[in-house]
Design a protein around this motif. Structure first.
Motif, PDB file in Angstrom:
ATOM      1  N   UNK A  51       0.844  -1.224   0.063  1.00  0.00           N
ATOM      2  CA  UNK A  51      -0.020  -0.089  -0.051  1.00  0.00           C
ATOM      3  C   UNK A  51       0.977   1.178   0.004  1.00  0.00           C
ATOM      4  N   UNK A  52       2.021   1.348   0.637  1.00  0.00           N
ATOM      5  CA  UNK A  52       3.131   2.294   0.645  1.00  0.00           C
ATOM      6  C   UNK A  52       3.231   2.849   1.847  1.00  0.00           C
ATOM      7  N   UNK A  53       2.575   2.386   2.970  1.00  0.00           N
ATOM      8  CA  UNK A  53       2.878   3.044   4.506  1.00  0.00           C
ATOM      9  C   UNK A  53       3.526   2.001   5.188  1.00  0.00           C
ATOM     10  N   UNK A  54       3.771   0.848   4.809  1.00  0.00           N
ATOM     11  CA  UNK A  54       4.449  -0.361   5.619  1.00  0.00           C
ATOM     12  C   UNK A  54       6.022   0.257   6.008  1.00  0.00           C
ATOM     13  N   UNK A  55       6.688   0.540   4.914  1.00  0.00           N
ATOM     14  CA  UNK A  55       8.135   0.594   5.490  1.00  0.00           C
ATOM     15  C   UNK A  55       8.245   1.754   6.443  1.00  0.00           C
ATOM     16  N   UNK A  56       7.677   2.955   6.104  1.00  0.00           N
ATOM     17  CA  UNK A  56       7.415   3.987   7.298  1.00  0.00           C
ATOM     18  C   UNK A  56       7.143   3.643   8.569  1.00  0.00           C
ATOM     19  N   UNK A  57       5.995   2.969   8.409  1.00  0.00           N
ATOM     20  CA  UNK A  57       5.206   2.440   9.723  1.00  0.00           C
ATOM     21  C   UNK A  57       6.158   1.555  10.586  1.00  0.00           C
ATOM     22  N   UNK A  58       6.812   0.668   9.904  1.00  0.00           N
ATOM     23  CA  UNK A  58       7.958  -0.164  10.615  1.00  0.00           C
ATOM     24  C   UNK A  58       8.939   0.660  11.278  1.00  0.00           C
ATOM     25  N   UNK A  59       9.441   1.449  10.405  1.00  0.00           N
ATOM     26  CA  UNK A  59      10.846   2.410  11.100  1.00  0.00           C
ATOM     27  C   UNK A  59      10.175   3.142  12.217  1.00  0.00           C
ATOM     28  N   UNK A  60       9.028   3.641  11.948  1.00  0.00           N
ATOM     29  CA  UNK A  60       8.453   4.347  13.283  1.00  0.00           C
ATOM     30  C   UNK A  60       8.269   3.241  14.503  1.00  0.00           C
ATOM     31  N   UNK A  61       7.754   2.441  14.201  1.00  0.00           N
ATOM     32  CA  UNK A  61       7.514   1.093  15.406  1.00  0.00           C
ATOM     33  C   UNK A  61       9.063   0.663  15.954  1.00  0.00           C
ATOM     34  N   UNK A  62       9.819   0.338  15.066  1.00  0.00           N
ATOM     35  CA  UNK A  62      11.292   0.326  15.290  1.00  0.00           C
ATOM     36  C   UNK A  62      11.823   1.302  16.734  1.00  0.00           C
ATOM     37  N   UNK A  63      11.613   2.614  16.227  1.00  0.00           N
ATOM     38  CA  UNK A  63      11.982   3.538  16.966  1.00  0.00           C
ATOM     39  C   UNK A  63      11.287   3.874  18.381  1.00  0.00           C
ATOM     40  N   UNK A  64       9.937   3.900  18.086  1.00  0.00           N
ATOM     41  CA  UNK A  64       8.962   3.945  19.442  1.00  0.00           C
ATOM     42  C   UNK A  64       8.818   2.880  20.310  1.00  0.00           C
ATOM     43  N   UNK A  65       8.758   1.479  19.786  1.00  0.00           N
ATOM     44  CA  UNK A  65       8.663   0.149  20.766  1.00  0.00           C
ATOM     45  C   UNK A  65       9.802   0.086  21.168  1.00  0.00           C
ATOM     46  N   UNK A  66       9.907   0.009  22.633  1.00  0.00           N
ATOM     47  CA  UNK A  66      11.042  -0.203  23.479  1.00  0.00           C
ATOM     48  C   UNK A  66      11.480  -1.694  23.112  1.00  0.00           C
ATOM     49  N   UNK A  67      12.846  -1.936  23.428  1.00  0.00           N
ATOM     50  CA  UNK A  67      13.128  -3.340  23.225  1.00  0.00           C
ATOM     51  C   UNK A  67      13.040  -4.069  24.590  1.00  0.00           C
ATOM     52  N   UNK A  68      12.712  -5.434  24.407  1.00  0.00           N
ATOM     53  CA  UNK A  68      12.065  -6.218  25.721  1.00  0.00           C
ATOM     54  C   UNK A  68      13.224  -6.317  26.752  1.00  0.00           C
ATOM     55  N   UNK A  69      12.943  -6.062  28.135  1.00  0.00           N
ATOM     56  CA  UNK A  69      13.753  -6.178  29.143  1.00  0.00           C
ATOM     57  C   UNK A  69      14.143  -7.552  29.672  1.00  0.00           C
ATOM     58  N   UNK A  70      13.318  -8.499  28.951  1.00  0.00           N
ATOM     59  CA  UNK A  70      13.434  -9.871  29.188  1.00  0.00           C
ATOM     60  C   UNK A  70      15.063 -10.474  28.855  1.00  0.00           C
ATOM     61  N   UNK A  71      15.605 -11.251  29.720  1.00  0.00           N
ATOM     62  CA  UNK A  71      16.729 -11.784  29.270  1.00  0.00           C
ATOM     63  C   UNK A  71      16.645 -13.449  29.101  1.00  0.00           C
TER      64      UNK A  71
END
Length: 71
Positions: free
Chosen positions: A41-61
């Motif tokens: 559709x065209x919004x996927x790559x931008x949405x993924x990059x934004x989600x990559x920046x906004x969603x924090x990494x899991x603290x679980x080890x």
């Protein structure tokens, strides 16, 4: 309270789809297929990059497995 994190164990690129799948308790492959549709559709790559920046990494080890070696 359940929080959204990027997955450490179920990731292909950054763990975004794996984290969303873990949060909603569904298979991350379904999330990846939906993301591919958004990519066409065209919004996927931008949405993924934004989600990559906004969603924090899991603290679980990951637990370390101890293997006993017989001598």
């Amino acid at each position: 309270m359940k929080r959204l994190y990027r997955s450490n164990t179920n990731k292909v690129i950054a763990g975004v789809c794996g984290g969303i799948g873990e949060y909603f308790d569904i298979d991350p492959v379904i999330i990846r297929l939906i993301w591919i549709l958004f990519l066409f559709i065209g919004a996927g790559i931008f949405a993924y990059i934004i989600a990559w920046i906004v969603i924090p990494k899991s603290p679980k080890r990951l637990p370390i497995q101890v293997i006993k070696i017989k001598k």
